[in-house]
Design a protein around this motif. Structure first.
Motif, PDB file in Angstrom:
ATOM      1  N   ARG A 405      77.721  59.734  33.256  1.00 26.04           N
ATOM      2  CA  ARG A 405      78.440  60.532  32.257  1.00 26.04           C
ATOM      3  C   ARG A 405      77.482  61.368  31.413  1.00 26.04           C
ATOM      4  O   ARG A 405      77.875  62.369  30.815  1.00 26.04           O
ATOM      5  N   ASP A 406      76.201  60.956  31.365  1.00 26.32           N
ATOM      6  CA  ASP A 406      75.213  61.680  30.572  1.00 26.32           C
ATOM      7  C   ASP A 406      74.384  62.656  31.400  1.00 26.32           C
ATOM      8  O   ASP A 406      73.913  63.666  30.874  1.00 26.32           O
ATOM      9  N   ASN A 407      74.178  62.347  32.676  1.00 29.65           N
ATOM     10  CA  ASN A 407      73.339  63.206  33.507  1.00 29.65           C
ATOM     11  C   ASN A 407      73.705  62.972  34.974  1.00 29.65           C
ATOM     12  O   ASN A 407      73.491  61.890  35.510  1.00 29.65           O
ATOM     13  N   ARG A 408      74.249  63.996  35.606  1.00 23.99           N
ATOM     14  CA  ARG A 408      74.697  63.842  36.993  1.00 23.99           C
ATOM     15  C   ARG A 408      73.537  63.605  37.949  1.00 23.99           C
ATOM     16  O   ARG A 408      73.636  62.794  38.869  1.00 23.99           O
ATOM     17  N   GLU A 409      72.432  64.340  37.745  1.00 20.19           N
ATOM     18  CA  GLU A 409      71.327  64.233  38.704  1.00 20.19           C
ATOM     19  C   GLU A 409      70.676  62.861  38.660  1.00 20.19           C
ATOM     20  O   GLU A 409      70.309  62.304  39.694  1.00 20.19           O
TER      21      GLU A 409
END
Length: 628
Positions: A405-409
């Motif tokens: 939810r904070d960083n897709r990668e």
């Protein structure tokens, strides 16, 4: 007549204007025949996103394959596969580019059938927004709920509910309002933050580009107005700097840079950064690009960083803001969507790819699977194709990560089959089960080599595999007697004996067989650490688990012995009566009858038992162990 200089200036101005527009990636999804391909085709047509030759080909294809009589069939722009045109459905994910005066777009037309859910997830994984289509005549269907759940799972925060085919319900406002209200309730239950709704007819072009006079009661925006308004790529707004290293650049001995695409935040020369998972710190010296050095780099830019200090950084490492760094761990709770026809079995080894890093991984536990239609948790020991589960993951190497939810990668991953290299699953990290830094290997002064020297032997794991009744235990017992007479220190781990103690809680399902072998392989590893020659006699029917066992040992320490006995011969021996019970249906999941045995492909020894006595076969094993 236009002068060359004026023409060049016009082209340059056009290109500069085009480059300055931001890009929105979005998907269209929904149930079969909701009109996704028609909507995108009409959108491309009405925004002048087609060249003359494409329009000419579309008109020709519409006469040959179309479903709209003499009219243009816009769906044919997207349904490019022969199978799609024959069946009138979307199978693969079709990507198209178009632009308006305000923005550029990449749209993914996702298939509606349940069996292609994995294709839909692929399209959604890079999208900033989703257009969920619903047929006004049918309302919300099972696949609408399924796709909306995956949209939520993959972190898409902006959804447009497109109630299509309003022309077939007489442009009735009550129908639209009822569907929109039901969908907003569904979206809220899934945690989808922003939902808009538009009544439209993709075929007639109502409320696509311009407001339709046929629906004056709709005071909201059109489809295109929604797409031009939605903020692109805001999932990690405000996050600290992150760059996943894709390549270490060493063009000559005086330059060492770390190339990658900025995944979040911004970076400037002089910023303090940390390299993960090592934790070493330095400062950014330069931000290098093909067009020269930059004063600042932001999310989405491909750059090469040089650092003030010589740090050991490799492909897959993460360079991050030293004051706001990601966590590092080797165990996670995650949501996992399974792609493969073969089920996911806990304990089975896979490759996990996260960012640019690839590590060994296994699912240690399936907490539950999710009914994507109701979002209810259901008990599960495995995952079938297109099922979603909440799982615990174990990695053989700690990796830097963030919650999806904070960083897709740094929060999204795929699982890869070690044998076929096929992508078999995709998942999102929820949180770490522990910090890798909290658990360390305890140093011991008496090590494996010292124990082996005391015993005067080279530790080995001799892994006997074959059908029940093949003669594994008989040969292993003879080998141990021979080694014992020679003064060697040995131990036999026999399948039946171990199931009386260590593995008495396991049955004979595929899931339990995987766990059975995992535990025994770990015990065998500990015994070789103690300096022993361990003889493991297990059916161990699956190559992947035997491969896992082998991976625990160093070169030359694992000797796989395939006791090759034909099924009819093994069944004729049947001293325990097991085959007879299996044939009678009294023992389910019996190897060779209703559960497969996967023959070893690269065994160190193959013992064919038809015409050779067990004593001679045992001697072959002993001689193999005596080789230097």
């Amino acid at each position: 007549m236009t002068r060359p200089d004026d023409a060049a200036a016009t082209v340059a101005a056009y290109l500069a204007d085009h480059e300055s527009r931001d890009l929105l990636r979005f998907i269209t999804c929904g149930s079969v025949d909701d009109g996704k391909s028609t909507l995108i085709g009409r959108l491309l047509h009405d925004t002048r996103g087609l060249f003359e030759d494409q329009l000419s080909a579309l008109e020709k294809d519409s006469r040959r394959h179309g479903t709209q009589g003499e009219r243009i069939d816009y769906a044919l722009l997207l349904d490019g596969l022969a199978a799609e045109r024959e069946q009138g459905i979307t199978i693969d994910v079709a990507y198209r580019f178009f632009s308006t005066a305000r923005r550029k777009f990449i749209v993914a037309d996702c298939p509606g059938h349940e069996q292609y859910t994995r294709n839909m997830a692929t399209g959604a994984s890079t999208a900033d927004a989703a257009v969920v289509l619903v047929d006004a005549r049918k309302g919300l269907l099972t696949q609408t709920r399924r796709h909306s759940y995956i949209v939520s799972l993959l972190g898409i925060r902006h959804v447009l509910l497109a109630v299509n085919k309003m022309d077939l319900v007489g442009y009735d406002q009550a129908t639209f309002d009822a569907i929109a209200a039901e969908y907003r309730t569904l979206a809220a239950s899934m945690g989808i933050e922003h939902v808009s709704a538009v009544p439209l007819s993709a075929l007639e072009g109502d409320n696509l580009i311009e407001r339709s006079p046929r629906m004056p009661w709709h005071a909201g925006e059109t489809l295109l107005e929604f797409l031009e308004r939605v903020p692109p790529g805001d999932a990690d707004a405000g996050a600290g700097f992150r760059l996943s290293v894709q390549w270490v650049s060493r063009p000559h001995q005086d330059f060492r840079g770390f190339a990658g695409t900025v995944a979040a935040g911004t970076v400037r020369p002089g910023d303090e950064v940390v390299a993960l998972p090592s934790g070493r710190r330095s400062r950014v010296a330069r931000i290098v690009t093909a067009d020269g050095d930059l004063a600042v780099a932001a999310r989405g830019q491909a750059v090469t960083l040089t650092l003030a200090d010589e740090l050991d950084i490799s492909r897959g490492d993460v360079i991050a803001d030293a004051h706001d760094a990601p966590q590092v761990s080797d165990q996670f709770a995650a949501h996992l969507l399974w792609f493969d026809a073969q089920p996911l079995l806990p304990g089975r080894p896979y490759w996990l790819k996260i960012g640019a890093r690839e590590v060994g991984a296994s699912v240690t536990e399936i907490k539950h699977k999710v009914d994507v239609n109701t979002q209810e948790p259901l008990a599960a020991k495995h995952l079938e194709m297109n099922e979603v589960g909440v799982c615990n993951l174990y990695l053989d190497t700690p990796v830097p990560f963030e919650a999806y939810r904070d960083n897709r990668e740094l929060g999204g991953f795929i699982l890869i089959d070690r044998q076929t290299n096929a992508t078999v699953g995709a998942g999102t990290i929820d949180f770490a089960l522990r910090r890798a830094a909290n658990i360390h290997w305890q140093h011991v002064d008496v090590d494996r080599a010292a124990r082996a020297r005391l015993k005067g032997q080279s530790p080995r794991c001799v892994w006997f595999t074959g059908l029940s009744g093949s003669g594994k235990s008989t040969i292993a017992n003879l080998v141990e007697k021979r080694l014992h007479a020679m003064g060697r220190h040995t131990y036999i781990l026999d399948g039946d004996n171990v199931r009386h103690g260590l593995n008495k809680d396991l049955g004979f399902t595929d899931e339990d067989r995987v766990e059975n072998i995992r535990r025994v392989a770990e015990v065998a590893k500990l015994m070789t650490d103690a300096g022993l020659i361990v003889l493991v006699s297990f059916i161990s029917p699956f190559r992947s688990e035997r491969r896992l066992a082998r991976s625990l040992f160093g070169p030359g320490e694992f000797v796989e012995v395939f006791v090759d006995t034909p099924l009819d011969v093994a069944e004729s021996r049947d001293v325990k009566g097991l085959y007879a019970k299996a044939r009678a249906g009294m023992i389910p999941n019996f190897t060779g009858i209703d559960s497969p045995y996967e023959v070893p492909e690269h065994a160190e020894l193959v013992l064919r038992t038809l015409d050779v006595p067990p004593e001679a076969l045992a001697e072959q094993v002993v001689q193999r162990l005596l080789e230097p």
